[in-house]
Design a protein around this motif. Structure first.
Motif: not given
Length: 108
Positions: A11-27
Motif C-alpha cells: 500500500a505505501c512506505d511506512l515512513e510516508r504513512l507516519i509522516d502523513q497519517n492518512i495515505v490513499c491506496a488501491r488494492a
C-alpha cells in the motif's frame, strides 16, 4: 500496487504513512486509505458507508476516523459507527508491516 500470491498488496512506505497519517491506496479494484493511529497502521475502505464521502479528507481523533461530510466517526478497531447514525460498519482490512512497507490484504 504490487501484490503477492497470498492476496497481500503493498500500500505505501511506512515512513510516508507516519509522516502523513492518512495515505490513499488501491488494492486490486478496492480504493482504500491507510491510517497511522496510536502507533499502528489501519487500512479501511475509502468511501464512507453512510453517504460515500471521501474518508481520506477526514481526520483521526482518539482512535476514530471522523467523516469529513457528516462528522460521524468510525472505530479503527472494528469499524463501528458512532451512536446516532444508521450505517453498516466501515470495512477494516488486515495490515502487515514488512521491511519498512505497509501491506494490505483485501481477500480472506
Amino acid at each position: 500496487m504490487p501484490s503477492d500470491r497470498s492476496g497481500w498488496t503493498r500500500a505505501c512506505d511506512l515512513e510516508r504513512l507516519i509522516d502523513q497519517n492518512i495515505v490513499c491506496a488501491r488494492a486490486g479494484d478496492v480504493d482504500l486509505i491507510v491510517i497511522w493511529s496510536k502507533g499502528r497502521a489501519v487500512a479501511c475502505e475509502r468511501a464512507c458507508p453512510h453517504e460515500q464521502a471521501d474518508l481520506s479528507h477526514g481526520h483521526v481523533s482518539e482512535g476514530r476516523l471522523v467523516c469529513p461530510h457528516h462528522a460521524a466517526s468510525f472505530d479503527l478497531l472494528d469499524g463501528h459507527i458512532s451512536r446516532g447514525w444508521a450505517s453498516r460498519p466501515l470495512r477494516i482490512y488486515p495490515v502487515r508491516i514488512e521491511s519498512g512497507e505497509v501491506w494490505v490484504r483485501i481477500k480472506d
